[in-house]
Scaffold this motif. Structure first.
Motif, PDB file in Angstrom:
ATOM      1  N   HIS A  89      30.311  81.941  12.576  1.00  0.00           N
ATOM      2  CA  HIS A  89      31.164  81.433  11.615  1.00  0.00           C
ATOM      3  C   HIS A  89      30.524  80.343  10.810  1.00  0.00           C
ATOM      4  CE1 HIS A  89      34.643  79.816   9.446  1.00  0.00           C
ATOM      5  NE2 HIS A  89      35.205  81.109   9.237  1.00  0.00           N
ATOM      6  N   ALA A  90      30.626  80.166   9.450  1.00  0.00           N
ATOM      7  CA  ALA A  90      30.229  79.222   8.823  1.00  0.00           C
ATOM      8  C   ALA A  90      31.263  78.412   7.940  1.00  0.00           C
ATOM      9  CB  ALA A  90      29.174  79.527   7.986  1.00  0.00           C
ATOM     10  N   THR A  91      31.530  77.189   7.868  1.00  0.00           N
ATOM     11  CA  THR A  91      32.364  76.491   7.047  1.00  0.00           C
ATOM     12  C   THR A  91      31.554  75.885   6.037  1.00  0.00           C
ATOM     13  OG1 THR A  91      34.046  76.290   8.895  1.00  0.00           O
ATOM     14  CG2 THR A  91      34.325  74.879   6.910  1.00  0.00           C
ATOM     15  N   VAL A  92      31.551  75.916   4.826  1.00  0.00           N
ATOM     16  CA  VAL A  92      31.004  75.177   3.691  1.00  0.00           C
ATOM     17  C   VAL A  92      31.957  74.171   3.141  1.00  0.00           C
ATOM     18  CG1 VAL A  92      29.784  75.434   1.332  1.00  0.00           C
ATOM     19  CG2 VAL A  92      29.613  77.510   3.202  1.00  0.00           C
ATOM     20  N   CYS A  93      31.724  72.855   3.508  1.00  0.00           N
ATOM     21  CA  CYS A  93      32.341  71.806   2.980  1.00  0.00           C
ATOM     22  C   CYS A  93      31.679  70.954   1.872  1.00  0.00           C
ATOM     23  CB  CYS A  93      32.437  70.822   4.295  1.00  0.00           C
ATOM     24  SG  CYS A  93      33.510  69.395   3.764  1.00  0.00           S
ATOM     25  N   ASP A  94      32.240  70.646   0.777  1.00  0.00           N
ATOM     26  CA  ASP A  94      31.589  70.209  -0.234  1.00  0.00           C
ATOM     27  C   ASP A  94      32.737  69.300  -1.058  1.00  0.00           C
ATOM     28  OD1 ASP A  94      28.731  70.772  -1.833  1.00  0.00           O
ATOM     29  OD2 ASP A  94      30.292  69.478  -3.030  1.00  0.00           O
ATOM     30  N   MET A  95      32.375  67.943  -1.638  1.00  0.00           N
ATOM     31  CA  MET A  95      33.422  67.162  -2.327  1.00  0.00           C
ATOM     32  C   MET A  95      33.525  67.853  -3.704  1.00  0.00           C
ATOM     33  SD  MET A  95      31.235  63.787  -3.265  1.00  0.00           S
ATOM     34  CE  MET A  95      32.351  63.001  -4.383  1.00  0.00           C
ATOM     35  N   THR A  96      32.714  68.723  -4.123  1.00  0.00           N
ATOM     36  CA  THR A  96      32.665  69.074  -5.485  1.00  0.00           C
ATOM     37  C   THR A  96      33.220  70.620  -5.700  1.00  0.00           C
ATOM     38  OG1 THR A  96      30.899  67.649  -6.213  1.00  0.00           O
ATOM     39  CG2 THR A  96      31.607  69.362  -7.781  1.00  0.00           C
ATOM     40  N   ALA A 125      34.391  61.535   5.826  1.00  0.00           N
ATOM     41  CA  ALA A 125      35.862  61.555   6.338  1.00  0.00           C
ATOM     42  C   ALA A 125      36.227  63.199   6.294  1.00  0.00           C
ATOM     43  CB  ALA A 125      36.763  60.851   5.648  1.00  0.00           C
ATOM     44  N   LEU A 126      35.466  63.641   7.283  1.00  0.00           N
ATOM     45  CA  LEU A 126      35.494  65.072   7.494  1.00  0.00           C
ATOM     46  C   LEU A 126      36.939  65.673   7.892  1.00  0.00           C
ATOM     47  CD1 LEU A 126      32.168  65.965   9.061  1.00  0.00           C
ATOM     48  CD2 LEU A 126      32.770  66.466   6.606  1.00  0.00           C
ATOM     49  N   PRO A 127      37.491  66.510   7.276  1.00  0.00           N
ATOM     50  CA  PRO A 127      38.741  67.071   7.602  1.00  0.00           C
ATOM     51  C   PRO A 127      38.721  68.260   8.734  1.00  0.00           C
ATOM     52  CG  PRO A 127      38.246  68.385   5.753  1.00  0.00           C
ATOM     53  CD  PRO A 127      36.949  67.380   6.045  1.00  0.00           C
ATOM     54  N   SER A 132      34.314  70.517  17.234  1.00  0.00           N
ATOM     55  CA  SER A 132      34.740  71.611  16.449  1.00  0.00           C
ATOM     56  C   SER A 132      33.380  72.416  16.319  1.00  0.00           C
ATOM     57  CB  SER A 132      35.315  71.423  15.177  1.00  0.00           C
ATOM     58  OG  SER A 132      36.611  70.487  15.451  1.00  0.00           O
ATOM     59  N   PHE A 133      32.185  72.058  15.960  1.00  0.00           N
ATOM     60  CA  PHE A 133      31.165  73.006  15.552  1.00  0.00           C
ATOM     61  C   PHE A 133      29.735  72.830  16.565  1.00  0.00           C
ATOM     62  CE2 PHE A 133      33.911  71.626  12.035  1.00  0.00           C
ATOM     63  CZ  PHE A 133      33.894  72.794  11.452  1.00  0.00           C
ATOM     64  N   ASP A 134      29.140  73.811  16.679  1.00  0.00           N
ATOM     65  CA  ASP A 134      28.000  73.967  17.249  1.00  0.00           C
ATOM     66  C   ASP A 134      26.794  73.535  16.619  1.00  0.00           C
ATOM     67  OD1 ASP A 134      28.817  75.627  19.601  1.00  0.00           O
ATOM     68  OD2 ASP A 134      29.243  77.011  18.128  1.00  0.00           O
ATOM     69  N   VAL A 135      26.570  73.502  15.308  1.00  0.00           N
ATOM     70  CA  VAL A 135      25.756  73.130  14.257  1.00  0.00           C
ATOM     71  C   VAL A 135      26.304  72.154  13.079  1.00  0.00           C
ATOM     72  CG1 VAL A 135      23.790  73.794  13.275  1.00  0.00           C
ATOM     73  CG2 VAL A 135      24.316  74.978  15.093  1.00  0.00           C
ATOM     74  N   LYS A 153      27.916  59.366  11.697  1.00  0.00           N
ATOM     75  CA  LYS A 153      28.958  59.071  12.773  1.00  0.00           C
ATOM     76  C   LYS A 153      29.973  60.153  12.765  1.00  0.00           C
ATOM     77  CE  LYS A 153      28.561  54.167  12.912  1.00  0.00           C
ATOM     78  NZ  LYS A 153      29.173  52.947  12.492  1.00  0.00           N
ATOM     79  N   GLU A 154      30.529  60.654  11.588  1.00  0.00           N
ATOM     80  CA  GLU A 154      31.406  61.844  11.199  1.00  0.00           C
ATOM     81  C   GLU A 154      30.524  63.172  11.974  1.00  0.00           C
ATOM     82  OE1 GLU A 154      34.816  62.420   9.880  1.00  0.00           O
ATOM     83  OE2 GLU A 154      34.340  61.062  11.255  1.00  0.00           O
ATOM     84  N   ALA A 155      29.396  63.426  11.674  1.00  0.00           N
ATOM     85  CA  ALA A 155      28.531  64.308  11.902  1.00  0.00           C
ATOM     86  C   ALA A 155      28.624  64.502  13.568  1.00  0.00           C
ATOM     87  CB  ALA A 155      27.194  64.436  11.588  1.00  0.00           C
ATOM     88  N   TYR A 156      28.477  63.397  14.313  1.00  0.00           N
ATOM     89  CA  TYR A 156      28.411  63.034  15.680  1.00  0.00           C
ATOM     90  C   TYR A 156      29.864  63.614  16.112  1.00  0.00           C
ATOM     91  CZ  TYR A 156      27.342  61.354  20.199  1.00  0.00           C
ATOM     92  OH  TYR A 156      27.123  61.239  21.623  1.00  0.00           O
ATOM     93  N   ARG A 157      30.980  63.055  15.581  1.00  0.00           N
ATOM     94  CA  ARG A 157      32.148  63.293  16.034  1.00  0.00           C
ATOM     95  C   ARG A 157      32.678  64.805  15.916  1.00  0.00           C
ATOM     96  NH1 ARG A 157      36.997  64.475  13.684  1.00  0.00           N
ATOM     97  NH2 ARG A 157      36.363  64.158  11.530  1.00  0.00           N
ATOM     98  N   VAL A 158      32.397  65.574  15.048  1.00  0.00           N
ATOM     99  CA  VAL A 158      32.838  66.925  14.834  1.00  0.00           C
ATOM    100  C   VAL A 158      32.109  68.092  15.607  1.00  0.00           C
ATOM    101  CG1 VAL A 158      33.914  66.682  12.650  1.00  0.00           C
ATOM    102  CG2 VAL A 158      31.693  67.682  12.777  1.00  0.00           C
TER     103      VAL A 158
END
Length: 250
Positions: A89-96, A125-127, A132-135, A153-158
């Motif tokens: 599964h892939a989640t694409v996250c973008d501010m735009t 500030a990732l939602p 939650s993620f492997d990669v 830091k957010e990358a590390y957290r999720v």
């Protein structure tokens, strides 16, 4: 400086309030969204596709993994990841949002719809919940973030323990003469391409300037370590025009 005064950062070669940068970057990518894939091909002479394939080679996606692709735009990296993994599964996250809309229009998006989510969100500030993620991947997006340490830091957290961060970004060529030649191309040709193809010289002038403001390879590697990642390493692509950085949450 008093506490009431705004902190500043760079927007290309301009100095701007931190609070203003996100909106300015959002404006750039909203304007170029419909031409973004074409311009990537023109700006890199198609080599960005080779770089993204090199990213997948090093990442070696495995079946069932969950990817978060931040600043994922039109889904290039997520599509590659899912095809390499075979399942996942892939989640694409973008501010735009307009970039995500363009991504959803692509044929791959339809064929992989059950394995894809498209989420509007801020890298700082990732939602998403912790672990939650492997990669976590971010391609040509980290240099546009207002506070890069916050995004790391957010990358590390999720990421889950054992999860992997991979960053693909324009970088610095170690050879000074070659860097000067590349700068001549970048500053003289790319904004003109933007004017002709996307009718938007200013946005592409910003993109070129933002590349020059991004820290060199070892400096950025140290920023990744400071966010908590271990086994941090990097590989230069096309002599350092771009670089891949990898780190693990252990």
């Amino acid at each position: 400086m008093s506490a009431e005064q705004s902190k500043t950062t760079h927007f290309g070669f301009q100095t701007v309030d931190e609070d203003a940068k996100a909106g300015m970057v959002h404006g750039v990518f909203s304007r170029v969204a419909s031409k973004y894939d074409i311009m990537n091909d023109l700006m890199s002479v198609g080599i960005h596709r080779v770089w993204k394939d090199a990213m997948m080679d090093w990442l070696a996606p495995r079946p069932g993994q969950k990817l978060l692709d931040v600043a994922g735009g039109t889904g290039d990296v997520s599509f590659r990841f899912l095809k390499r993994a075979g399942s996942g599964h892939a989640t694409v996250c973008d501010m735009t949002e307009s970039m995500l809309v363009e991504g959803r229009k692509r044929a791959e998006a339809e064929s992989l719809a059950d394995s894809l989510d498209w989420v509007v969100g801020d890298a700082m500030a990732l939602p998403f919940a912790d672990n939650s993620f492997d990669v976590y991947t971010i391609s040509f997006g980290i240099r546009n973030v207002t506070r890069i340490p916050d995004a790391l830091k957010e990358a590390y957290r999720v990421l889950r323990p054992g999860g992997r961060l991979m960053v693909l970004e324009f970088s610095q060529i170690p050879n000074e003469m070659m860097q000067k030649a590349y700068d001549l191309y970048s500053f003289n040709v790319i904004p003109k391409m933007g004017e002709i193809v996307a009718n938007d010289r200013d946005s592409y002038q910003y993109l070129v300037e933002s590349i020059r403001k991004f820290p060199p390879q070892e400096t950025f590697a140290q920023m990744i370590r400071e966010a908590g990642f271990e086994n941090v390493s990097y590989r230069n692509l096309s002599m350092g025009i771009a670089a891949l950085h990898s780190g693990w949450k252990i």
